[in-house]
Design a protein around this motif. Structure first.
Motif, PDB file in Angstrom:
ATOM      1  N   GLU A 183       0.817  -1.209   0.000  1.00 24.00           N
ATOM      2  CA  GLU A 183       0.000   0.000   0.000  1.00 24.00           C
ATOM      3  C   GLU A 183       0.857   1.267   0.000  1.00 24.00           C
ATOM      4  O   GLU A 183       0.462   2.293  -0.545  1.00 24.00           O
ATOM      5  N   LEU A 184       2.020   1.192   0.610  1.00 26.12           N
ATOM      6  CA  LEU A 184       2.923   2.350   0.632  1.00 26.12           C
ATOM      7  C   LEU A 184       3.641   2.507  -0.705  1.00 26.12           C
ATOM      8  O   LEU A 184       3.910   3.626  -1.143  1.00 26.12           O
ATOM      9  N   GLU A 185       3.944   1.390  -1.348  1.00 29.19           N
ATOM     10  CA  GLU A 185       4.589   1.441  -2.669  1.00 29.19           C
ATOM     11  C   GLU A 185       3.644   2.033  -3.715  1.00 29.19           C
ATOM     12  O   GLU A 185       4.093   2.584  -4.722  1.00 29.19           O
ATOM     13  N   ALA A 186       2.337   1.909  -3.476  1.00 29.19           N
ATOM     14  CA  ALA A 186       1.338   2.401  -4.435  1.00 29.19           C
ATOM     15  C   ALA A 186       0.606   3.628  -3.900  1.00 29.19           C
ATOM     16  O   ALA A 186      -0.499   3.941  -4.345  1.00 29.19           O
ATOM     17  N   MET A 187       1.200   4.352  -2.980  1.00 28.36           N
ATOM     18  CA  MET A 187       0.547   5.480  -2.307  1.00 28.36           C
ATOM     19  C   MET A 187       0.021   6.512  -3.300  1.00 28.36           C
ATOM     20  O   MET A 187       0.711   6.911  -4.237  1.00 28.36           O
ATOM     21  N   SER A 188      -1.217   6.968  -3.066  1.00 28.62           N
ATOM     22  CA  SER A 188      -1.824   7.975  -3.939  1.00 28.62           C
ATOM     23  C   SER A 188      -2.514   9.075  -3.141  1.00 28.62           C
ATOM     24  O   SER A 188      -3.247   9.880  -3.705  1.00 28.62           O
ATOM     25  N   TRP A 189      -2.267   9.124  -1.837  1.00 25.07           N
ATOM     26  CA  TRP A 189      -2.983  10.035  -0.957  1.00 25.07           C
ATOM     27  C   TRP A 189      -2.029  10.900  -0.146  1.00 25.07           C
ATOM     28  O   TRP A 189      -0.834  10.632  -0.053  1.00 25.07           O
ATOM     29  N   LEU A 190      -2.593  11.944   0.449  1.00 24.46           N
ATOM     30  CA  LEU A 190      -1.864  12.834   1.352  1.00 24.46           C
ATOM     31  C   LEU A 190      -2.499  12.751   2.725  1.00 24.46           C
ATOM     32  O   LEU A 190      -3.733  12.723   2.863  1.00 24.46           O
ATOM     33  N   VAL A 191      -1.688  12.688   3.759  1.00 25.00           N
ATOM     34  CA  VAL A 191      -2.215  12.509   5.106  1.00 25.00           C
ATOM     35  C   VAL A 191      -2.800  13.799   5.666  1.00 25.00           C
ATOM     36  O   VAL A 191      -2.560  14.897   5.146  1.00 25.00           O
ATOM     37  N   GLU A 192      -3.570  13.637   6.715  1.00 24.49           N
ATOM     38  CA  GLU A 192      -4.140  14.776   7.427  1.00 24.49           C
ATOM     39  C   GLU A 192      -3.009  15.704   7.874  1.00 24.49           C
ATOM     40  O   GLU A 192      -1.986  15.260   8.394  1.00 24.49           O
ATOM     41  N   GLY A 193      -3.206  16.971   7.625  1.00 30.01           N
ATOM     42  CA  GLY A 193      -2.178  17.947   7.977  1.00 30.01           C
ATOM     43  C   GLY A 193      -1.450  18.487   6.761  1.00 30.01           C
ATOM     44  O   GLY A 193      -0.798  19.537   6.845  1.00 30.01           O
ATOM     45  N   VAL A 194      -1.555  17.798   5.626  1.00 26.74           N
ATOM     46  CA  VAL A 194      -0.959  18.286   4.392  1.00 26.74           C
ATOM     47  C   VAL A 194      -1.979  19.163   3.665  1.00 26.74           C
ATOM     48  O   VAL A 194      -3.121  18.748   3.440  1.00 26.74           O
ATOM     49  N   VAL A 195      -1.579  20.361   3.301  1.00 24.17           N
ATOM     50  CA  VAL A 195      -2.442  21.275   2.567  1.00 24.17           C
ATOM     51  C   VAL A 195      -2.064  21.204   1.091  1.00 24.17           C
ATOM     52  O   VAL A 195      -0.961  21.580   0.704  1.00 24.17           O
ATOM     53  N   GLY A 196      -2.944  20.671   0.276  1.00 24.76           N
ATOM     54  CA  GLY A 196      -2.655  20.518  -1.147  1.00 24.76           C
ATOM     55  C   GLY A 196      -3.376  19.305  -1.705  1.00 24.76           C
ATOM     56  O   GLY A 196      -4.033  18.560  -0.984  1.00 24.76           O
ATOM     57  N   LYS A 197      -3.256  19.117  -3.030  1.00 23.52           N
ATOM     58  CA  LYS A 197      -3.906  18.007  -3.717  1.00 23.52           C
ATOM     59  C   LYS A 197      -2.905  17.273  -4.593  1.00 23.52           C
ATOM     60  O   LYS A 197      -1.910  17.858  -5.035  1.00 23.52           O
ATOM     61  N   THR A 198      -3.197  15.997  -4.877  1.00 25.03           N
ATOM     62  CA  THR A 198      -2.309  15.197  -5.731  1.00 25.03           C
ATOM     63  C   THR A 198      -2.590  15.425  -7.210  1.00 25.03           C
ATOM     64  O   THR A 198      -1.822  14.994  -8.056  1.00 25.03           O
ATOM     65  N   ALA A 199      -3.698  16.061  -7.542  1.00 23.92           N
ATOM     66  CA  ALA A 199      -4.040  16.312  -8.949  1.00 23.92           C
ATOM     67  C   ALA A 199      -4.794  17.629  -9.077  1.00 23.92           C
ATOM     68  O   ALA A 199      -5.356  18.135  -8.118  1.00 23.92           O
TER      69      ALA A 199
END
Length: 399
Positions: free
Chosen positions: A383-399
Motif C-alpha cells: 500500500e505504501l509502494e502504491a501510495m496515492s494520498w496525502l495525510v491529514e495535515g498536508v495542505v494541497g492536492k495530488t491532482a
C-alpha cells in the motif's frame, strides 16, 4: 573512473561499421552473461548469470537525468558510483544529463555494445517504462537495475530489478526537527510529481512533525517535473510570503529551494545529499542516500555469481536506515537540544524496528480513514509502494 562518452553520432558510426564488417554481431553478447569458457555442469555450455563474473568482466554503467554536481539526486548516485572505486575488479562508466526519452535507450545500447557493460543502473524514474523494459528484452544477458521502479513478476523481464531506500524514515526525522524549530506552525514542501515515492516523503515528513506538534501543517506545491528551477523558486518565495518558516523538498536538485529559503531567512531540510554549504545559517538537517553501500553489495553479489536471472539477487530490493540505504545529515547550528533528543530517539527506534510511521488511526487530508486504530503499514507494505494520498495535515492536492 568516470566514462567520457563519444557523441551519439560517433558511437552509432562505430557500431554500424563493426556490424558491417561482421566483427561485432557474433560477439556482442558474449561479455554480458558469464565467462564464455566456463561451462555449466549440466549442459557443458555457458549459462548466462549462472557462474561468477571475473574481475575484468564486471562493467557497471550508471545513467543520470541531470548533472553529477546538482547537490541532489544525481549527485547522490554519482557519489555512490564513485564509492565503487574501493571494490576490486569493478569498472564503472557513467553518463549524465540524459533525458527520459529514447535517448536513454541509445545510451544504454552504447554502454552495452561499445563499453561492454553487463550491469546497468539507469537511475531516473522515467527511464523504466518503456526504455529499460525495451532494452532488457533486447539484451537478456544484461542486468538492468532501476531506482524506484516496481518489478512485477510475470510481467517484466527476468533481467530487470528494482531498488529503493526508505528515505521517508529520514524525512520523518527531518519533520521532527522542523516542528521543533518552526515558530509559525507552518511547514512547506516543494515537490516534483505526485508519484508514490514523493507522496511518501511528504506524508512521512508531516507525520514526523505532527508527532511533536499535532496541529502543525505542511503546504505542498507540485512543480510538475524533476528540475524546474523557476517554479521551485516561485514556490519557495510564495510559501515564505504565507508565513511558512521551514521548507523541504523532493526535486532532483534542492539547490534552488535551499538557497532561496536561506536568502529569505527561513529554515530548510535537505534531501538526496548534504546541502549545509548552501545554507549555513538555516539548514536544519536532511534526508540523504547512501548509495555506495547499495552499489557495493550489488557488485559483490554479482562477483559471487548471483544474478536476477538465477534468483540470487532479489528483483525488489528495499532497505532503510538500519540497512545502510539512507542516513541523516548532520544537524545545523539552529537545531536545539530538544529537537536533537527527539530525533535521536526516533533514529534508535528505526534501528531496532520499534517505530512504525504509518499506523492507525490515520486519515487522509480529506478526512477519509486510511488506517483504523490498531492497524498499521510496515515499511514493506504494498500500500505504501502504491501510495496515492496525502495525510491529514498536508495542505494541497495530488491532482
Amino acid at each position: 573512473m568516470s566514462h567520457q562518452p563519444f557523441s551519439s553520432l560517433s558511437r552509432r558510426q562505430v557500431i554500424r561499421g563493426l556490424l558491417a564488417a561482421g566483427a561485432f554481431g557474433a560477439t556482442s553478447r558474449l561479455w554480458t552473461g558469464c565467462t564464455p569458457s566456463t561451462p555449466t555442469a549440466s549442459s557443458g555450455e555457458a549459462s548466462p548469470g549462472a557462474s561468477p563474473i571475473s574481475a575484468k568482466e564486471l562493467v557497471m554503467g550508471f545513467i543520470y537525468v541531470g548533472p553529477k554536481d546538482d547537490f541532489g539526486y544525481n549527485q547522490a548516485h554519482f557519489q555512490g558510483k564513485e564509492g565503487l572505486a574501493k571494490v576490486a575488479g569493478v569498472k564503472t562508466i557513467d553518463q549524465a544529463s540524459v533525458p527520459e526519452t529514447t535517448e536513454v535507450q541509445e545510451v544504454m545500447r552504447n554502454m552495452i555494445e561499445q563499453d561492454k557493460a553487463n550491469v546497468l543502473f539507469p537511475t531516473s524514474f522515467g527511464y523504466f517504462d518503456p526504455h529499460i523494459l525495451k532494452l532488457a528484452a533486447e539484451y537478456p544477458e544484461v542486468q538492468f537495475f532501476h531506482c524506484g521502479g516496481m518489478y512485477v513478476e510475470g510481467k517484466h523481464p527476468k533481467n530487470v530489478g528494482s531498488y529503493y531506500g526508505y528515505i521517508d524514515e529520514m524525512q520523518y526525522i527531518s519533520g521532527i526537527v522542523a516542528a521543533h524549530t518552526s515558530k509559525t506552525g507552518k511547514l512547506g514542501f516543494v515537490a516534483a510529481k505526485p508519484i508514490p515515492q514523493v507522496l511518501r516523503n511528504i506524508n512521512s515528513f508531516t507525520l514526523g512533525a505532527r508527532s511533536v506538534k499535532p496541529a502543525i501543517t505542511t503546504q505542498v506545491v507540485f512543480t510538475g517535473d524533476w528540475s524546474v528551477p523557476v517554479k521551485e523558486a516561485e514556490a519557495t518565495n510564495s510559501m515564505v510570503d504565507q508565513g511558512i518558516d521551514v521548507i523541504t523538498c523532493h526535486v532532483d536538485s534542492p539547490k534552488v529551494v535551499i538557497e532561496t529559503a536561506e536568502r529569505r531567512g527561513i529554515y530548510t531540510g535537505g534531501y538526496h545529499a548534504d546541502q549545509i554549504s548552501l545554507a549555513p545559517k538555516g539548514y536544519l538537517t536532511g534526508a540523504e542516500w547512501d548509495w555506495t553501500s547499495v552499489y557495493t553489495n550489488y557488485a559483490k553479489m554479482i562477483q559471487e555469481g548471483k544474478t536476477l536471472m538465477n534468483g540470487g539477487i532479489p528483483h525488489l530490493l528495499r532497505g532503510g536506515l538500519k540497512d545502510g540505504f539512507v542516513k541523516l545529515s548532520a544537524y545545523g547550528p539552529a537545531v536545539g537540544d530538544p529537537a536533537k533528543k527527539d530525533a535521536e530517539a526516533a533514529k534508535a527506534k528505526l534501528m531496532d524496528s520499534s517505530l512504525t510511521i504509518y499506523k492507525g488511526e490515520l486519515k487522509d487530508n480529506t478526512g477519509k480513514v486510511l488506517l483504523p486504530s490498531g492497524k498499521e503499514y510496515a515499511q514493506k507494505a504494498g500500500e505504501l509502494e502504491a501510495m496515492s494520498w496525502l495525510v491529514e495535515g498536508v495542505v494541497g492536492k495530488t491532482a
